[in-house]
Design a protein around this motif. Sequence first.
Motif, PDB file in Angstrom:
ATOM      1  N   THR A  30       0.835  -1.199   0.000  1.00 32.10           N
ATOM      2  CA  THR A  30       0.000   0.000   0.000  1.00 32.10           C
ATOM      3  C   THR A  30       0.872   1.252   0.000  1.00 32.10           C
ATOM      4  O   THR A  30       2.069   1.191   0.307  1.00 32.10           O
ATOM      5  CB  THR A  30      -0.904   0.048   1.244  1.00 32.10           C
ATOM      6  OG1 THR A  30      -0.072   0.210   2.413  1.00 32.10           O
ATOM      7  CG2 THR A  30      -1.723  -1.227   1.376  1.00 32.10           C
ATOM      8  N   ARG A  31       0.264   2.371  -0.312  1.00 31.08           N
ATOM      9  CA  ARG A  31       0.976   3.646  -0.283  1.00 31.08           C
ATOM     10  C   ARG A  31       1.493   3.931   1.134  1.00 31.08           C
ATOM     11  O   ARG A  31       2.603   4.456   1.306  1.00 31.08           O
ATOM     12  CB  ARG A  31       0.048   4.765  -0.739  1.00 31.08           C
ATOM     13  CG  ARG A  31       0.698   6.139  -0.803  1.00 31.08           C
ATOM     14  CD  ARG A  31      -0.312   7.200  -1.195  1.00 31.08           C
ATOM     15  NE  ARG A  31       0.332   8.502  -1.266  1.00 31.08           N
ATOM     16  CZ  ARG A  31       0.862   9.017  -2.357  1.00 31.08           C
ATOM     17  NH1 ARG A  31       0.843   8.323  -3.486  1.00 31.08           N
ATOM     18  NH2 ARG A  31       1.416  10.219  -2.345  1.00 31.08           N
ATOM     19  N   GLU A  32       0.699   3.563   2.132  1.00 26.97           N
ATOM     20  CA  GLU A  32       1.113   3.761   3.525  1.00 26.97           C
ATOM     21  C   GLU A  32       2.343   2.924   3.866  1.00 26.97           C
ATOM     22  O   GLU A  32       3.211   3.370   4.613  1.00 26.97           O
ATOM     23  CB  GLU A  32      -0.044   3.419   4.471  1.00 26.97           C
ATOM     24  CG  GLU A  32      -1.211   4.401   4.443  1.00 26.97           C
ATOM     25  CD  GLU A  32      -2.046   4.285   3.175  1.00 26.97           C
ATOM     26  OE1 GLU A  32      -2.018   3.195   2.535  1.00 26.97           O
ATOM     27  OE2 GLU A  32      -2.721   5.276   2.817  1.00 26.97           O
ATOM     28  N   ASP A  33       2.407   1.709   3.341  1.00 25.43           N
ATOM     29  CA  ASP A  33       3.586   0.859   3.559  1.00 25.43           C
ATOM     30  C   ASP A  33       4.846   1.525   3.015  1.00 25.43           C
ATOM     31  O   ASP A  33       5.892   1.553   3.670  1.00 25.43           O
ATOM     32  CB  ASP A  33       3.401  -0.499   2.872  1.00 25.43           C
ATOM     33  CG  ASP A  33       2.308  -1.330   3.501  1.00 25.43           C
ATOM     34  OD1 ASP A  33       2.064  -1.157   4.715  1.00 25.43           O
ATOM     35  OD2 ASP A  33       1.707  -2.157   2.787  1.00 25.43           O
ATOM     36  N   GLN A  35       5.357   4.744   2.351  1.00 26.29           N
ATOM     37  CA  GLN A  35       5.665   5.961   3.088  1.00 26.29           C
ATOM     38  C   GLN A  35       6.319   5.641   4.429  1.00 26.29           C
ATOM     39  O   GLN A  35       7.306   6.282   4.831  1.00 26.29           O
ATOM     40  CB  GLN A  35       4.391   6.768   3.321  1.00 26.29           C
ATOM     41  CG  GLN A  35       4.618   8.141   3.954  1.00 26.29           C
ATOM     42  CD  GLN A  35       5.348   9.092   3.028  1.00 26.29           C
ATOM     43  OE1 GLN A  35       5.140   9.043   1.814  1.00 26.29           O
ATOM     44  NE2 GLN A  35       6.201   9.940   3.578  1.00 26.29           N
ATOM     45  N   SER A  36       5.805   4.633   5.117  1.00 21.20           N
ATOM     46  CA  SER A  36       6.360   4.244   6.406  1.00 21.20           C
ATOM     47  C   SER A  36       7.791   3.738   6.261  1.00 21.20           C
ATOM     48  O   SER A  36       8.676   4.078   7.064  1.00 21.20           O
ATOM     49  CB  SER A  36       5.484   3.168   7.045  1.00 21.20           C
ATOM     50  OG  SER A  36       6.066   2.698   8.248  1.00 21.20           O
ATOM     51  N   GLU A  39      10.111   6.750   5.544  1.00 16.74           N
ATOM     52  CA  GLU A  39      10.349   7.581   6.729  1.00 16.74           C
ATOM     53  C   GLU A  39      11.216   6.882   7.769  1.00 16.74           C
ATOM     54  O   GLU A  39      11.893   7.535   8.564  1.00 16.74           O
ATOM     55  CB  GLU A  39       9.004   7.973   7.348  1.00 16.74           C
ATOM     56  CG  GLU A  39       8.198   8.925   6.482  1.00 16.74           C
ATOM     57  CD  GLU A  39       6.821   9.196   7.037  1.00 16.74           C
ATOM     58  OE1 GLU A  39       6.445   8.525   8.039  1.00 16.74           O
ATOM     59  OE2 GLU A  39       6.106  10.062   6.490  1.00 16.74           O
ATOM     60  N   THR A  40      11.228   5.558   7.761  1.00 16.35           N
ATOM     61  CA  THR A  40      12.023   4.803   8.728  1.00 16.35           C
ATOM     62  C   THR A  40      13.479   4.706   8.316  1.00 16.35           C
ATOM     63  O   THR A  40      14.389   4.897   9.143  1.00 16.35           O
ATOM     64  CB  THR A  40      11.444   3.380   8.897  1.00 16.35           C
ATOM     65  OG1 THR A  40      10.100   3.473   9.373  1.00 16.35           O
ATOM     66  CG2 THR A  40      12.272   2.568   9.886  1.00 16.35           C
TER      67      THR A  40
END
Length: 287
Positions: A30-33, A35-36, A39-40
């Motif tokens: 997912t897009r959230e995956d 992005q996370s 950022e990590t």
Amino acid sequence: MLEAFLGAAFTQHPYQRPVIGYEEDIRNLTREDVQSFFETYYTPGNLTVAIVGDVNPVEVKRLAQIYFGRYPAQPAPPEVTALEPPQTQARSVMVEFPSQPWYLEGYHRPALTHPDHAVYEAIATLMSDGRTSRLYRSLVEEKQVALAAQGFSGFPGEKFANMMLFYALTAPESNVDAVAAALAAEIQRLKEEPVSPQELLRVKQQLRATLLRQLDSNGGMARLLVKYEVLTGDWRNLFAELEAIAAVSAADIQRVARSTFTAENRTVGRLLPPSSTEKTPNPAAAN
């Protein structure tokens, strides 16, 4: 084949998984995956830069501050702490695919920072580097059981304990069992017969030349400086590698070969066409 091979060879370490994940990982991403993950791991403290050439260090620092100083500090990303336990029994995997049969054989070895790293590199060069290598002369030219036979150290990465991998594409009139037997003979020879002074000198010259050629350009030097800084903790280890290569002896090669190339430390992979009559490993013994 490589996915299946790594899945059998590694049981705990992340080297077991492909860098981009398996097909189902990509399908469910997912897009959230994304992005996370970004950022990590894509943080200032996780960045290493090498700048090589006729530059002004003061100006370099000024520009670095302009372009990178705008990013706030972030927590350090989690480190890889999983350790691969010693392999205690032979493993094997077979994959069916409409292809000319391939044979893979791998052995666990320590990380780039280990004192024997140069010895493993010497073994890989001796066995696999070019038409003068032992595998090419034996499997391709003399026994003609393979169309190509090579190998390399540091599979699938060098920062952590990894593998020395040998692989061969079988010749049309041959099969993976003949390839396996021919490879076993060369490995046994490595364990029983000291490398001749002439062959050892050639291998050392090849390793030294390969390393120095990468330093011919600014880009090549920058890549190697970053590699050794990130993987070993000190860019100066790049130049220590030249000394380590020079110090490799025939006894070192024999010692490392005997301790590494054991039956219990071996993982075998066979890529066979679906209708093949090749011998396949016992499923009960496969991991």
